[in-house]
Design a protein around this motif. Structure first.
Motif, PDB file in Angstrom:
ATOM      1  N   SER A 338       0.848  -1.193   0.000  1.00  0.00           N
ATOM      2  CA  SER A 338       0.000   0.000   0.000  1.00  0.00           C
ATOM      3  C   SER A 338       0.884   1.245   0.000  1.00  0.00           C
ATOM      4  N   LEU A 339       0.411   2.291  -0.644  1.00  0.00           N
ATOM      5  CA  LEU A 339       1.194   3.525  -0.721  1.00  0.00           C
ATOM      6  C   LEU A 339       1.178   4.276   0.603  1.00  0.00           C
ATOM      7  N   THR A 340       0.137   4.084   1.396  1.00  0.00           N
ATOM      8  CA  THR A 340       0.014   4.716   2.704  1.00  0.00           C
ATOM      9  C   THR A 340      -0.436   3.661   3.716  1.00  0.00           C
ATOM     10  N   PRO A 341      -0.276   3.939   5.008  1.00  0.00           N
ATOM     11  CA  PRO A 341      -0.770   2.987   6.012  1.00  0.00           C
ATOM     12  C   PRO A 341      -2.287   2.831   5.931  1.00  0.00           C
ATOM     13  N   ILE A 342      -2.750   1.630   6.246  1.00  0.00           N
ATOM     14  CA  ILE A 342      -4.180   1.305   6.261  1.00  0.00           C
ATOM     15  C   ILE A 342      -4.551   0.870   7.672  1.00  0.00           C
TER      16      ILE A 342
END
Length: 390
Positions: A338-342
C-alpha cells in the motif's frame, strides 16, 4: 416503611475502532481496596458487563430525581484497575507497547468532552507546525477533528493537516495516547541519576482543585550527599495514591503512586471523582440527587495503521485495487504494498486482485497476528504481510 430504589450513578464504556462494533472487551476492571470500602459504605454495586462498568447506588423512594440512601461526599474518589487480557492488543492499537513501570491514567478530571461523549483520556493537542510528528502521532484541529500522522514532519518540513501524503483524517472523537502514560512508582523506591550528583532537590505537585491543574505543592525536600551519588532512596510514603508531577534536580516527570499496583500487572488506572468542578466530575446534581441520565464516560482506543504488503505465491505480477477508492497500491507487482498505512480492522475491506486477466474478490485483509517493519523514505512503519495463494 422506607421505599428503596436503585439508580445509576455512573458508567464507563471501553471502545476501540479496530472492532467493527467499536466495543472493546479486552480488559477486566476491578476496584481498588479503598474503593471497595467506599462502595460498601455507600450501599453501591459495581459490575462489569462486557465492555462496560456500571456503578449503581441504592436510593430513597422511587420518585425522580432519585436521592442516594448514603450521600456521595464531595471529593469522593472511585479507583479502578484495568487488566489487559488480549496478548495482541498492542499489535492492532495505536499505542506503543508498555515499558516497565508504565501505566495509562484515565480520569474525569480531564474534562474531555467531544462528539457528545465524555472521554476519560487527555485531550489530543491542537496541531502546531512548530512540533515534530512521526507516523502514528495524533493532532487535532480547533473544531476538534482528529488526524493521524502517516508521514514525518518537523519545523523545517511542515505539512498541513490537509496534506494527505502526511496526514489521515480520523473523526471527531478523542482517543487514548501517550499523553495518558505515567510512570508508576512505589511509595519507597530507588531513584537513579543519569550522572552522580552531590544533592537531590525533590519537588512534588498535586492536583489543585481550584485551578484544575497540577500546581499544588505537596512535598519539597533537599538532600545533600557526603559524596556524589548515582542514586538515592526516594520516599513518597506521605502521599495519597494518585497522579503527581515529580521534579528531581530540575528533571520533571508524571508519576502515579499506589502500592496496590505492585505485582498486579495493571494496564491502566481509572479515577472517577465526585467534585463540583469541572462539570465532568459532577456525579450528583446541586441538590444531592442523581443526574438523569447518569454520567457515561468513555475510553476510546484508535486502531493501528500499517503498511499492507501482499505477497503473491506464484510470483506473477498482479494489481490490487480498493473498490471504495480510498487506499492505493504500488501496482503491478508480485509483492504489492500500500502507498500509505491502512488502519487494521476486524471488519473486511473490499479489495480486488487482478491476476492473469482474472479478478479475485474479496481477498484476505491484514490481521494483527504478526507485524514486521518496513522503511519508506525516511520513515519506518509497522507492516502487515498477507500471503495470497494465487
Amino acid at each position: 416503611m422506607i421505599d428503596i430504589n436503585f439508580g445509576n450513578l455512573f458508567s464507563i464504556e471501553l471502545l476501540h475502532s479496530y472492532y467493527k462494533d467499536k466495543l472493546c472487551s479486552d480488559f477486566s476492571i476491578s476496584a481498588s481496596t479503598d474503593t471497595l470500602k467506599v462502595i460498601d459504605g455507600h450501599k453501591m454495586t459495581v459490575r462489569q458487563h462486557g465492555n462496560q462498568l456500571m456503578a449503581g447506588i441504592y436510593c430513597n423512594g422511587n420518585v425522580s430525581p432519585l436521592t442516594p440512601f448514603a450521600s456521595i461526599e464531595e471529593g469522593t474518589r472511585f479507583t479502578f484497575f484495568m487488566k489487559l487480557n488480549n496478548s495482541l492488543f498492542f499489535n492492532f492499537t495505536n499505542l506503543p507497547s508498555t515499558a516497565p513501570g508504565k501505566i495509562y491514567y484515565f480520569t474525569n478530571r480531564n474534562n474531555n468532552v467531544a462528539n457528545s461523549k465524555s472521554f476519560l483520556s487527555s485531550k489530543i493537542d491542537i496541531y502546531k507546525n512548530t512540533n515534530t510528528y512521526i507516523p502514528g502521532d495524533l493532532a487535532a484541529t480547533t473544531p476538534g477533528v482528529i488526524y493521524r500522522a502517516i508521514g514525518s514532519s518537523d519545523p523545517a518540513h511542515k505539512f498541513a493537516l490537509t496534506d494527505t501524503n502526511h496526514w489521515m483524517k480520523v473523526d471527531s472523537n478523542q482517543y487514548s495516547s501517550e499523553k495518558d502514560a505515567l510512570q508508576w512508582l512505589p511509595s519507597l523506591s530507588t531513584y537513579q541519576f543519569a550522572a552522580p550528583q552531590s544533592s537531590a532537590v525533590v519537588s512534588v505537585l498535586g492536583y489543585n482543585i481550584a485551578t484544575a491543574t497540577y500546581t499544588l505543592p505537596v512535598l519539597s525536600n533537599t538532600m545533600t550527599f557526603t559524596a556524589p551519588a548515582s542514586s538515592f532512596k526516594l520516599d513518597l510514603s506521605i502521599l495519597q495514591p494518585g497522579k503527581y508531577s515529580l521534579t528531581i534536580n530540575g528533571k520533571q516527570q508524571w508519576i502515579y503512586i499506589n502500592d496496590e499496583l505492585n505485582g498486579i500487572g495493571a494496564f491502566a488506572v481509572i479515577d472517577i471523582f465526585n467534585e463540583a468542578t469541572p462539570a465532568s466530575c459532577m456525579l450528583l446534581d446541586g441538590t444531592g440527587h442523581l443526574i438523569n441520565p447518569s454520567p457515561k464516560y468513555s475510553i476510546n482506543f484508535l486502531n493501528r495503521a500499517t503498511i499492507w504488503k501482499y505477497i503473491i505465491a506464484s510470483k506473477k505480477s498482479g494489481t490490487i485495487n480498493d473498490k471504495a477508492n480510498v487506499y492505493k497500491f504500488a501496482n503491478p507487482a508480485s509483492i504489492i504494498t500500500s502507498l500509505t498505512p491502512i488502519p487494521l480492522s476486524n471488519g473486511p475491506l473490499d479489495f480486488k486482485l487482478t491476476l492473469n486477466n482474472h479478478d479475485y474478490t474479496p481477498i484476505a485483509c491484514a490481521d494483527p497476528q504478526r507485524l514486521v517493519s518496513i522503511s519508506k523514505g525516511a520513515d519506518t512503519y509497522a507492516c502487515s504481510e498477507i500471503f495470497l495463494n494465487f
